[in-house]
Structures are given as C-alpha cells and as structure tokens.
Design an enzyme around this catalytic site. Structure first.
Site, short mmCIF file in Angstrom:
data_model
loop_
_atom_site.label_atom_id
_atom_site.label_comp_id
_atom_site.label_asym_id
_atom_site.label_seq_id
_atom_site.Cartn_x
_atom_site.Cartn_y
_atom_site.Cartn_z
N LYS A 31 0.81 -1.24 0.00
CA LYS A 31 0.00 0.00 0.00
C LYS A 31 0.84 1.28 0.00
O LYS A 31 0.63 2.18 -0.77
CB LYS A 31 -0.88 0.00 1.25
CG LYS A 31 -1.89 -1.12 1.28
CD LYS A 31 -2.93 -0.89 2.37
CE LYS A 31 -3.84 -2.07 2.49
NZ LYS A 31 -3.24 -3.18 3.30
N THR B 238 8.95 -8.92 -3.65
CA THR B 238 7.58 -9.10 -4.12
C THR B 238 7.59 -10.15 -5.24
O THR B 238 8.64 -10.67 -5.60
CB THR B 238 7.02 -7.80 -4.73
OG1 THR B 238 7.66 -7.58 -6.00
CG2 THR B 238 7.27 -6.61 -3.83
N ALA C 188 15.65 -21.29 -3.45
CA ALA C 188 15.69 -20.42 -2.27
C ALA C 188 17.13 -20.06 -1.91
O ALA C 188 17.85 -19.48 -2.72
CB ALA C 188 14.94 -21.04 -1.09
N LEU D 251 19.73 -22.02 -1.55
CA LEU D 251 20.80 -22.91 -2.02
C LEU D 251 21.71 -22.17 -3.01
O LEU D 251 21.23 -21.42 -3.85
CB LEU D 251 20.20 -24.14 -2.72
CG LEU D 251 19.36 -25.08 -1.87
CD1 LEU D 251 18.83 -26.23 -2.73
CD2 LEU D 251 20.17 -25.64 -0.70
N GLU E 112 2.72 -21.31 -3.55
CA GLU E 112 2.34 -19.91 -3.75
C GLU E 112 0.92 -19.80 -3.20
O GLU E 112 0.21 -20.80 -3.11
CB GLU E 112 2.31 -19.61 -5.27
CG GLU E 112 3.62 -19.82 -6.00
CD GLU E 112 4.59 -18.66 -5.84
OE1 GLU E 112 4.13 -17.51 -5.71
OE2 GLU E 112 5.80 -18.92 -5.82
N ASP F 29 6.12 -21.99 -12.54
CA ASP F 29 7.20 -21.61 -11.63
C ASP F 29 8.48 -22.39 -11.96
O ASP F 29 9.58 -21.82 -12.04
CB ASP F 29 6.72 -21.91 -10.20
CG ASP F 29 7.65 -21.32 -9.17
OD1 ASP F 29 7.88 -20.10 -9.24
OD2 ASP F 29 8.15 -22.09 -8.33
N LYS G 141 12.21 -21.21 -13.49
CA LYS G 141 13.49 -21.51 -12.83
C LYS G 141 14.48 -22.17 -13.80
O LYS G 141 15.66 -21.81 -13.81
CB LYS G 141 13.25 -22.43 -11.63
CG LYS G 141 12.56 -21.70 -10.48
CD LYS G 141 12.22 -22.67 -9.36
CE LYS G 141 11.58 -21.95 -8.19
NZ LYS G 141 10.96 -22.87 -7.24
#
Ligand code: ADP
Ligand code: ASP
Ligand code: MG
Length: 812
Positions: A504, A552, A608, A610, A664, A675, A679
């Site tokens: 916001k 985000t 993540a 790794l 998610e 996703d 990657k």
C-alpha cells in the site's frame, strides 16, 4: 605565550562562556584571547541591515533579538559588581547600532562601507563582554593594529604594517590575559572600519600569533577537532589527530569551514603549530596542525572537503593550441578584476581551458574574458567562452598520496560506479590534492561514497530499499535487524534501511529507518506504493552504495529494475519475473549492470537459499562448461508427491501444501509448471544458453483446462483426478519408484515434466519440500555436482537475499 581563539559557537551562550572562562583561567602562561561575535550574530547583523535597506520595518524585530541576546548573556554571566559598567558600554554600542539601522531604513540604501560598520558591532560587543568575564583581562581594540587596504573592492591585509603594529601594541604588555576582538580591522589610509572576511577571527588570531612568535595557536570551536569531512554531511566523519600545514591549507581552501583559509599561512611561515580544540569537550585531544608528516603507513588520504558554489568557465578554440601566453592573459584579466580562481584544468591538446570560480563571479568573469579575447572571438580563434553554473568542487587531500599509486583510479572508479559524472579535474604536481568538479546535486552522494570507499570511515555503508514485507521481506528485515550489530563489529559493514514499501505505502528516509518501527513509519506515510513512486523515491534520493531489494512477486516492480540500474542502483531480487522475462530484457539488465558497475543478483530465484546460481557462475568463470542440468526445483510439488498416499489423495495434498505455506498463495502457479519453467529458464541462461519460456517443453500431469476458471473450480476438478492419480502413484510404488517433477536442461534444450525415478536415482530420496540440482559439466562429468537442501521457505529465502546483499559490499 599562546594565542587562543574562541569562535562564535564558543561565545554564543552563558553555558559556553562558562567553559571559555575556565579554559582561559586555567592557562598558566600569558595568553592572548581572540573572540568572534556571539554565535549567529554576524548573520543576524547582515540580515537586519538588508531588511532595513528595503524599508521593511520588521528589521526592528531582528534588532530586538540582537539586543536581547547580548543582554541575556550579560545578565547570565557577568559578575554582579560589573553588570552596570558592562551594560552601560553595551547599551551605548546597541544604541549606535540602532541609529545606524534607522538611518539605513530611512534612506533605503546600504553601502558596503555601512555594512562593514554594522558587522563590526558583533565583535566589538562580544569582546567587551568577554573581557569582563575573565579575570585580569585587558581589552585591546584590533581596529588599531589590524590594517587593510582596498583592492578590487575587497579588503586585503596590509601585512607588514599589521605585523609592526601588533608588535608595538603587545610589546610592552605584561598582563596575564589580553582580549582582542577578531575579524574587525581598519583601512590603513581612510581609517574606515573594515574586516578580514567571514570567519576572519581565525586570521586575526594567526596574525597576532605569528607577529609575536607565540608558542601555539589554539582554535577553540564546537567539534572535537579537524574532521575527515564536514560532520554535518558525513555522519561517520571522525577527528584527524594530526595534519600537516599543507594538508590543512588544502582542506580549508576547499571549504572545510573549521579554519578560515588565510589563517594557516602566517603561522606556517613561523612554524607555529595550530591546535584545534572543542570548547565543550576540552579533554578531547583535538587536532594538531604542524610541519610533522606523521605516519607514512597511515591512510593515503586524510580528508575531503568541498565547495558547493562552483561555476566552471571554459574557453574553447583551435586558436589556443600551441599559442604562448593564452593562460597568462586569462588569469591576468581575471586578477585585474579581483576574480579568484580555485581550480584550473587544461587538456594537453590545449584546445580548451576550464577554471572554477564562485557562481557570483561567473558573469563578471565571462564579461572580462570576452573583452580580453574580443579579437580572437571575432576571428574564430576562440570559438566560445561558456559558464556552467550550479556545480560543486570536491577535494581529497593527503600528503601520503605521493607514496600511493592508484588513488585517482580508485577515486574515479568509485564515482563512476555511483553514477557521478566528473566534469573537470585537477591534480597538483605536489600530489597532495586531487580536486574535481561535479553537478552540485550529486555533492552529498559523492562525499559519502568517497568517505566510505577510502575507509576514512570506520565502516562501509549499504543503503537498502526493501520492497515487499510479506513473509520473505519480514523475515529479511528481522534477520538484518539481528545481524546489524555483528556485521558492524566484525565486518565494519553498516546496513541502513533507507526505504521500505509494502503493497500500500512506501516510506523513504536517507538517515535510516529503524527496523523495529518500520510498520509504524509505513502507516504514517502518505506516499502510495505505486511502482512509479517507488522508482522516483529511490532515484531522487540519489544515495551512494544503494541496493534495491525486491521481495515481491510483482511484474510492475520487476519493470523498474532497468531504470534503477541505469541510475547505478544495485538490484537484489527474490522476484523471478525479470530474470525469466524475455531474453532481450534479461541481457539488457545484465549488460547495463556491467556498464554501470553495479550488480543484479537473484540467487533466490532458484532453490531459495541454495547456492545454485553462484555455483554455476563460478564454474563458468573458471573455464568450465555446463552441459546438463537435471533438477527438482519445486518444493511445493515435491511436498505434494511425498505426501500423497492411499489415505491422502492429490487434492488433499495440494490443500495441505497451501495451508503449510509451501505453495504460492495460488497453488496453480506451482501445479501448472510455470514456476519450474521460469526456474529452469533462469538456470539455462546463467549456464550460457539463449532460452525463452516458450522453449520449455512441458509434460504436465494436470490438464491445462483445469487452470482456467476460479480456484474453487480448480479444486473441484482436481478431486476428479484423485483416483487416476492414486493409480499412478501405486504403479510407481509397486515398482519401488517415486514420482518427481523434474526440470531438465540439455545443451540448451529445456523441458519439465512428471517422472518416476527408481531407488538408484539421486532424486529418489528427496524429503519434504527439498530441492536437488545435478549439474553435469566438462569437469564434473561422470559424477555430476549435486546441490541439495531446503528449496522453499521464508527463512532460507530471506537468508539467500541477505547473502546477495552482503556480497555487494565485498566484505567476505
Ligand atoms: P566557529 O564559530 O568556532 O568559528 P565554525 O562554524 O566557523 O565555528 O566552524 C566549525 C564548524 O565547521 C563545525 O561545527 C563543523 O560543522 C564545520 N566543519 C566543516 N568541515 C569540517 C571539518 N572537516 N572538520 C570539522 N568541522 C568542520
Ligand atoms: N563573526 C565573524 C563571522 O561570523 C567572524 C568569525 O566568526 O570568525 O564571520
Ligand atoms: Mg569560524
């Protein structure tokens, strides 16, 4: 004998005057005390004069303030028995001053002669007051022995006459304390009241000190000493214990306000040391300025100073090349008109010469030069004389620069990486000073970044903008908060959060936002977190060593990276969108980072925390070639396949993944393979292959039409697949195999899909939501490299981002 000078900051209040009294009375030897006007009074005297000259009668309010300041000080500190005498003297001076203001206001005219008279009242009053506070003090009038003459409408010291008069005045003085008003003087011929220029009390003290061969000049002010930079701009500036006369002269000439520049020369000539001391903290050792070089091993640069009032004038033309005497004509013409030049830069081609003057001298300087070179301008030998205003000059100073190669390289590299353009530069052959001109809007940033990179400051600072304070962002902030102290202590790295945004609002503060209260700061903020506001907030702050941290998953935020990188902001992204966007955008961002000398890091886009991307980068950098990548890259899907059993069907396992926070928020993003496709595209690109998302061959286990419609529809449809999927699972289990969603890259060919792997396969034992990556390279060929571990979760992701941030500081 010593000479002590107390500046306006030291004689401004009753409290500060108590310190002055104590410091002077504690001196055992004879002292000459020079004082400025009460702090801020000179400015007020000038402001009131200008106000009166416009006929604005509110000047009276300011005059009343001048009266009040002096009366308060007298009442607060002058001993009772002397108050009436002192009041009578000061009242008389104040009345005279009031009459002069009235005159100025009536005739609406303020000549420079009248202004000189007006400003003199500051020191005349302060010296009268201070002489009555200190025991056994004799008051002298510097107008009788500091003499000036007029040159180009400026008052210039008459050095010989002044020296003689000082000797005569004090030659027979046998008292303990002599008190002298600083700054003021008189014209040798006309006897008009003049002065030595703003800040000139330091100079008065130096002149007396040199003429009388005193043992030391002490300048008492409100800081602990001469600092590495202006402490009002650089919060980490610290006190320098020793400076040579040359270093001090260079720093003062380029704007270090603590000592008025002409002060150094008279004492330097006599080799009398200067000690800068803090009136409010007299036990601090201060800074000693002397002819001692100090430690050669010490830092290459001692200090930075700046002048935020620079106009660069450039003369251009082929007629200047090889022509003898052009420079001498330039400087002679300027000198004849009293214009002072503080930086000169000429390329060896001699095609142009640039020099810096104050903005207020710019027009006059151009006019003077156009007259001087009118013939050459007509013939075209000189094509142009142009002023460029609103610039700033920065100087880095240190005698040790002589012994250290690479300083200029490091300086310009640091400035370049922070997007600061150097317009002109100069280094004296003595190598004690490198000065350069930049846009004045970048001055603060330049000073900070230089201070930081030359390790003048004890710490290195990274200024962070954190966008997105959901699970990952919140975790990151808390990890930073916990580590801040440790990083500062062990790595001398200060992480400062200078901007935060949630979905916001956003808030910016260049002094740093306290992590403990960031939520409150966001609530109070009125700035809506649009990508545009965020982008402008970061760019407009124009702060050094800045890192934009994107926690985000927003495409709009990913869209602003390019513009940030163009403005020399480093980007660390947990957001995968930019790195997996079209290949052109990916390479544009990468190329821009190389051009700008900043970093775009996104280690957490895959696996993540790794170290996958870092490993691939290191392999390639050391000459290896990535041939194949096989990986389980979806913690969510792996969790689902590890969870399904005769009792837990597919639909339930998906819900469990969602509830446990592995997926998610919308689990379809994981299940449709999008996703994982992103990657593997990122890994393939980092491995050196040109791949787009559309190139990924997808072998999905849920029909694509299930992904259309609402989330409720999706779950209903998936329930219909439960039986069929259980059969698939059982079939695999009967063969003692496990279902895995595998991503592959084989020399640039990319695919994703469901596979059943047997016991011998490295993917077989992959617990929970873990990820595993097998990298086959030329070196790791028969036995691929394996990286395995938690591939999802806010904490490990935040740690991965944190590690990217720290790697920007190069402290490890
Ligand atoms: P005074 O009234 O004692 O003459 P000044 O205002 O002239 O004091 O000078 C002291 C001030 O100079 C300090 O308060 C500080 O803000 C400023 N300053 C600017 N650059 C430096 C520097 N390099 N080291 C110390 N002080 C500096
Ligand atoms: N009072 C004068 C000024 O403010 C001189 C000084 O402070 O040194 O410029
Ligand atoms: Mg001063």
């Amino acid at each position: 004998m010593k000479v002590l000078k107390f500046g306006g900051t030291s004689v401004g209040t009753v409290e500060s005057l108590r310190h002055v009294k104590r410091i002077v009375e504690e001196c055992e030897e004879q002292v000459i005390v020079v004082v400025s006007a009460l702090g801020g009074i000179t400015d007020l005297l000038i402001k009131t004069a200008h106000q009166a000259s416009t006929g604005d009668i509110t000047y009276m309010q300011n005059y009343a303030k001048i009266v009040e300041r002096h009366i308060n000080v007298i009442n607060g500190i002058v001993p009772q028995e002397k108050i009436t005498t002192v009041r009578t003297k000061i009242d008389m001076l104040l009345e005279e001053l009031g009459n002069i203001y009235r005159g100025v206001s009536l005739i609406k005219d303020l000549s420079s002669r009248t202004l000189d008279i007006i400003v003199s009242y500051g020191e005349r009053m302060s010296s009268t007051i201070v002489s009555n506070i200190i025991e056994n003090a004799t008051l002298f009038d510097s107008r009788e022995f500091i003499k000036t003459e007029s040159q180009f409408n400026k008052h210039v010291l008459q050095a010989e006459l002044t020296e003689r008069l000082i000797k005569e005045t004090f030659g027979s003085f046998t008292g303990k304390v002599a008190l002298v008003p600083g700054f003021i003087s008189t014209d040798a011929k006309a006897n008009d009241i003049t002065n030595l220029g703003r800040g000139g009390s330091d100079y008065t003290a130096a002149l007396i000190c040199a003429a009388l061969d005193a043992s030391q000049l002490e300048i008492w002010t409100d800081v602990d000493g001469f600092m590495t930079a202006d402490p009002r701009v650089i919060s980490t500036a610290y006190v320098i214990d020793k400076l040579t006369f040359i270093e001090a002269m260079e720093l003062c000439n380029f704007g270090a306000k603590v000592v008025y520049p002409p002060t150094i020369y008279p004492v330097f000539q006599k080799n009398i040391p200067i000690l800068i001391k803090n009136t409010f903290n007299s036990s601090a050792p201060g800074t000693l300025i002397s002819d001692e070089h100090g430690n050669i091993e010490g830092k290459a640069i001692k200090g930075i100073s700046s002048i935020n009032d620079t106009c660069l004038i450039t003369l251009t033309g082929f007629g200047m090349v090889g022509v003898i005497g052009v420079n001498s004509r330039i400087f002679a013409a300027l000198a004849r008109n009293g214009i002072s030049v503080f930086l000169v830069s000429q390329a060896s081609s001699e095609h142009n010469t640039s020099f810096a003057v104050k903005n207020c001298d710019a027009e006059e300087a151009v006019k003077v030069l156009k007259d001087e070179f009118s013939a050459e301008l007509l013939t075209g030998e000189i094509s142009d004389i142009t002023p460029e205003k609103d610039l700033a000059t920065v100087a880095i100073v240190g005698e040790n620069m002589k012994h250290t190669p690479g300083i200029a390289g490091k300086l310009f590299n640091t400035l370049g990486r922070n997007g600061i353009n150097v317009i002109a530069c100069a280094q004296g052959a003595s190598e004690t000073n490198i000065s350069f001109v930049i846009d004045s809007r970048s001055l603060r940033k330049a000073l900070n970044v230089i201070h930081d990179s030359f390790f003048l400051s004890e710490t290195q600072v990274l200024n962070l903008f954190v966008v997105g304070v959901g699970n990952v962002g919140k975790n990151l902030l808390s990890q930073i908060h916990h580590q801040q102290e440790d990083l500062l202590k062990n790595k001398a790295l200060e992480l400062r959060i200078v901007g935060i945004a949630n979905s916001k609002k956003c808030v910016f503060n260049r002094d740093g936002i306290n992590i403990e209260n960031y939520q409150e700061a966001l609530e109070k903020s009125e700035l809506v977190a649009t990508p545009e506001n965020i982008r402008n907030g970061v760019i407009d702050m124009n702060i050094f060593n800045s890192v934009f941290v994107d926690c985000t998953a927003s495409a709009d935020i990913a869209d602003i990276y390019g513009s940030l990188i163009e403005h020399n902001v480093n980007v660390v992204a947990a957001n995968k969108i930019a790195a997996s966007s079209c290949y052109n955008n990916y390479t544009y961002l990468k190329n821009m980072t190389h051009k700008k000398g900043v970093k775009f890091l996104f280690e957490t886009n895959v696996g993540a925390g790794l170290p996958i991307i870092n490993t691939i980068n290191s392999l390639i950098a050391t000459g290896d070639k990535i041939i194949k990548i096989e990986a389980v890259l979806s913690g969510t899907l792996n969790y689902i396949f590890n969870t399904i059993s005769p009792e837990i069907p597919l639909s339930k396992a998906i819900k469990m993944a969602q509830e446990a926070g592995y997926s998610e928020p919308d689990p379809r993003i994981d299940l449709c393979g999008k996703d994982v496709a992103r990657k593997i595209v990122i890994l393939a690109r980092e491995a050196g292959y040109k791949v787009e998302q559309e190139d990924v061959v997808r072998n999905l286990f849920i029909p694509t039409e299930f992904f259309e419609g609402t989330l409720d529809d999706f779950f209903k449809n998936v329930e219909g697949m439960d039986v069929e999927f259980e059969e698939l699972r059982k079939g695999a289990a009967d063969k003692n195999e496990h279902l895995r969603f595998v991503a592959r890259m084989d020399e640039g060919a990319v695919s994703i899909g469901l596979e059943s792997v047997d016991q011998t396969h490295p993917f077989y034992t992959l617990a929970g939501s873990n990820n595993v990556i097998l990298i086959t390279t030329e070196r790791y060929n028969e036995y691929p490299m394996v990286i395995k571990g938690y591939g999802a979760g806010a904490e490990v992701t935040a740690a991965g981002i944190f590690s990217d941030i720290i790697s920007i500081a190069n402290v490890r």
